[in-house]
Design a protein around this motif. Structure first.
Motif, short mmCIF file in Angstrom:
data_model
loop_
_atom_site.label_atom_id
_atom_site.label_comp_id
_atom_site.label_asym_id
_atom_site.label_seq_id
_atom_site.Cartn_x
_atom_site.Cartn_y
_atom_site.Cartn_z
N GLU A 29 0.83 -1.20 0.00
CA GLU A 29 0.00 0.00 0.00
C GLU A 29 0.86 1.25 0.00
O GLU A 29 0.55 2.24 -0.67
N TRP A 30 1.96 1.20 0.75
CA TRP A 30 2.89 2.36 0.79
C TRP A 30 3.45 2.64 -0.60
O TRP A 30 3.56 3.80 -1.01
N GLU A 31 3.82 1.58 -1.32
CA GLU A 31 4.35 1.74 -2.68
C GLU A 31 3.34 2.48 -3.56
O GLU A 31 3.71 3.35 -4.36
N ARG A 32 2.07 2.12 -3.43
CA ARG A 32 1.04 2.74 -4.27
C ARG A 32 0.91 4.22 -3.98
O ARG A 32 0.71 5.04 -4.90
N TRP A 33 1.05 4.61 -2.72
CA TRP A 33 0.92 6.02 -2.33
C TRP A 33 2.20 6.80 -2.60
O TRP A 33 2.18 7.88 -3.18
N ALA A 34 3.32 6.24 -2.14
CA ALA A 34 4.57 7.01 -2.16
C ALA A 34 5.18 7.13 -3.54
O ALA A 34 5.90 8.09 -3.81
N ARG A 35 4.89 6.18 -4.42
CA ARG A 35 5.52 6.20 -5.74
C ARG A 35 4.65 6.88 -6.79
O ARG A 35 5.05 7.02 -7.95
N PRO A 62 -7.66 12.54 -2.99
CA PRO A 62 -7.80 11.62 -1.87
C PRO A 62 -7.87 10.18 -2.38
O PRO A 62 -8.44 9.92 -3.44
N ARG A 63 -7.32 9.24 -1.64
CA ARG A 63 -7.29 7.86 -2.10
C ARG A 63 -7.99 6.95 -1.11
O ARG A 63 -8.00 7.20 0.08
N THR A 64 -8.52 5.88 -1.63
CA THR A 64 -9.16 4.87 -0.78
C THR A 64 -8.16 3.73 -0.58
O THR A 64 -7.71 3.13 -1.58
N PRO A 65 -7.79 3.42 0.66
CA PRO A 65 -6.84 2.32 0.88
C PRO A 65 -7.37 1.00 0.32
O PRO A 65 -8.56 0.71 0.40
N ARG A 66 -6.47 0.21 -0.23
CA ARG A 66 -6.84 -1.10 -0.78
C ARG A 66 -6.75 -2.20 0.26
O ARG A 66 -7.12 -3.34 -0.02
N THR A 67 -6.24 -1.88 1.43
CA THR A 67 -6.15 -2.87 2.49
C THR A 67 -6.76 -2.31 3.76
O THR A 67 -6.59 -1.13 4.08
N ARG A 86 -0.29 15.70 16.49
CA ARG A 86 -1.29 16.20 15.55
C ARG A 86 -2.71 15.89 16.03
O ARG A 86 -3.59 16.76 15.99
N THR A 87 -2.95 14.66 16.49
CA THR A 87 -4.30 14.25 16.90
C THR A 87 -4.58 14.52 18.36
O THR A 87 -5.71 14.43 18.81
N ASP A 88 -3.53 14.83 19.12
CA ASP A 88 -3.63 15.08 20.56
C ASP A 88 -4.19 13.87 21.30
O ASP A 88 -5.01 13.99 22.21
N ARG A 89 -3.71 12.69 20.90
CA ARG A 89 -4.12 11.46 21.57
C ARG A 89 -3.03 10.40 21.37
O ARG A 89 -2.18 10.54 20.46
N PRO A 90 -3.00 9.35 22.18
CA PRO A 90 -1.99 8.31 22.00
C PRO A 90 -2.05 7.72 20.59
O PRO A 90 -3.13 7.59 19.99
N ALA A 91 -0.88 7.34 20.06
CA ALA A 91 -0.81 6.85 18.68
C ALA A 91 0.29 5.81 18.57
O ALA A 91 1.29 5.84 19.30
N SER A 92 0.11 4.90 17.63
CA SER A 92 1.16 3.95 17.28
C SER A 92 1.33 3.97 15.77
O SER A 92 0.37 4.17 15.03
N VAL A 93 2.57 3.77 15.32
CA VAL A 93 2.86 3.70 13.88
C VAL A 93 3.79 2.51 13.67
O VAL A 93 4.88 2.46 14.26
N PHE A 94 3.35 1.57 12.86
CA PHE A 94 4.05 0.30 12.67
C PHE A 94 4.68 0.21 11.28
O PHE A 94 3.99 0.40 10.27
N SER A 95 5.95 -0.05 11.23
CA SER A 95 6.66 -0.39 10.00
C SER A 95 6.31 0.55 8.84
O SER A 95 6.56 1.75 8.90
N ALA A 96 5.70 -0.01 7.79
CA ALA A 96 5.43 0.76 6.57
C ALA A 96 4.28 1.74 6.72
O ALA A 96 3.91 2.40 5.75
N GLU A 97 3.72 1.87 7.92
CA GLU A 97 2.81 2.99 8.17
C GLU A 97 3.60 4.30 8.21
O GLU A 97 3.02 5.37 8.01
N HIS A 98 4.89 4.23 8.51
CA HIS A 98 5.75 5.42 8.42
C HIS A 98 5.81 5.88 6.97
O HIS A 98 5.98 5.06 6.06
N LEU A 99 5.68 7.17 6.74
CA LEU A 99 5.76 7.66 5.37
C LEU A 99 7.18 7.56 4.82
O LEU A 99 7.38 7.25 3.65
N VAL A 100 8.17 7.81 5.65
CA VAL A 100 9.57 7.80 5.21
C VAL A 100 10.08 6.35 5.22
O VAL A 100 10.02 5.67 6.25
#
Length: 411
Positions: A22-28, A35-40, A150-164
């Protein structure tokens, strides 16, 4: 490696592979305007929204976070320095035992402090996940610190959820830190290798943030210059931080004047203070005269109006309600207006402020608002039920809120 660990590793690996696609589809894809609709279904809504925002300013191929060469003054002046320094042994122990890096940032996402095992710190330094690094969304895209701030709440970001892309080997768990006035002062983050991902880490982050916020509230406040009226859950007037003894009636009059910036005619103030009671106008004049002397002549004569600055927690609360700043409103609401007062004008304002905060809390989707307000409104069944609906099943705060609800139902 046990059976559960093997199964967990396989699950995490599958998640990472699907997110990478999914990251490849967005980042490349160069078109970021649509706006895009996630495929997963694995791509969470808040992550997709962060990607959409971040792609306008951040190159997914960047390899290191920008930063400041010297953060000495930022750290010295930060309200987080004292509590983080005192909690440093605990933070180091948690970070090193769990194989995570502990990071503290300011409200702009600049890292002020970090700790962890040396090998992990060296990896983090390669991407400038270290003091001085700037990790807000506009500089490093989607990451735990940025999303929490940004959201002012607890958050987690896993692996390819990172944009970079260089961060796809990481997982991070973050939560914002709020000062006594309810405003963000920074964030705390635990980051580690993606294969160590576990939801319990976010519970640890929440607990650590609670400890920091508790220490911030307990810190000795710097006395505010001038007059300050505290009338939420208490009743006192301070001048330059020192108490000015005033009888309850004069505190009530001062609170009413502070909450009504346009002031009162003598008849209006008489009604607000005494209602239908048969009290002579000379009594009100005498009370206002004494209050005028106590405040240094800051009240006009013909129309009772404050002419000088008087800080007031109830006025601050009123402003937070009016602007929709629920976080500040909840933190400011330390109890009912002048508790115990039966003055008609005070009673009316007490109900107005309480209903205003309560309505905002029930409309908020932030569980922190309901949990904090529930402490001030222990008999409010609806608020406790609202908090329980939002609290995750493993959240340690469920025990406290459940106890409050039980007590309220059996009161």
């Amino acid at each position: 490696m046990g059976f559960y660990q093997v199964a967990q590793f396989r699950t995490l690996t599958q998640q990472r592979v699907e997110l990478e696609r999914e990251w490849e589809r967005w980042a490349r894809t160069p078109n970021i305007a649509m706006p895009r609709t996630p495929r997963t279904s694995l791509l969470r809504k808040e992550v997709a929204q962060s990607w959409q925002r971040s792609l306008h300013t951040v190159d997914p191929g960047r390899t290191v976070a920008p930063g400041l060469d010297d953060i000495g003054d930022l750290w010295a002046e930060s309200p987080l320095r004292r509590p983080v320094t005192e909690l440093a042994p605990d933070l180091r122990g948690i970070a090193e035992d769990s194989g995570y890096l502990a990071v503290v940032s300011d409200a702009e996402g600049t890292i002020l402090w970090s700790c962890g095992a040396r090998p992990l710190r060296r990896q983090a330094e390669q991407v400038n996940l270290a003091p001085g690094g700037c990790w807000n969304e506009s500089h490093m895209g989607t990451n735990g610190l940025a999303l929490a701030l940004r959201t002012d709440r607890p958050a987690s970001v896993f692996s390819a959820e990172h944009l970079v892309a260089v961060l796809h080997g990481w997982v991070c768990y973050s939560a914002p830190i709020h000062g006594p006035d309810g405003r963000q002062v920074g964030a705390l983050d635990l980051s580690g290798s993606w294969d160590r991902s576990h939801p319990a880490v976010l519970t640890s982050v929440r607990a650590l943030v609670t400890a920091v916020e508790t220490m911030l509230r307990a810190a000795e406040p710097t006395p505010s210059p001038g007059l300050r009226l505290d009338c939420l859950g208490t009743a006192r007037l301070l001048r330059d931080g020192s108490p000015l003894p005033l009888p309850p009636r004069q505190l009530e009059i001062l609170a009413l004047l502070a909450l009504e910036p346009n002031g009162f005619t003598p008849e209006q103030l008489h009604t607000a203070v005494y209602g239908d009671r048969a009290v002579s106008t000379s009594t009100l004049k005498a009370d206002v005269s004494r209050l005028r002397r106590a405040t240094g002549g800051e009240i006009t004569n013909r129309r009772y109006l404050l002419t000088g600055p008087v800080g007031c927690d109830a006025v601050d609360l009123l402003g937070a309600i009016a602007t929709g700043d629920v976080t500040s409103a909840v933190w400011l609401y330390r109890g009912p207006l002048l508790p115990g007062s039966e003055t008609p004008g005070v009673v009316a304002w007490r109900d107005y402020l309480h209903v205003g905060v309560r309505t905002a809390v029930l409309a908020s989707d932030r569980v922190e608002h309901a949990v904090a307000f529930g402490e001030r409104a222990p008999d409010d069944v609806e608020v406790h039920e609202h908090a329980l609906r939002m609290l995750p099943s493993g959240d340690v705060r469920r025990a406290v809120v459940t106890a409050r609800l039980h007590t309220a139902l059996h009161a």
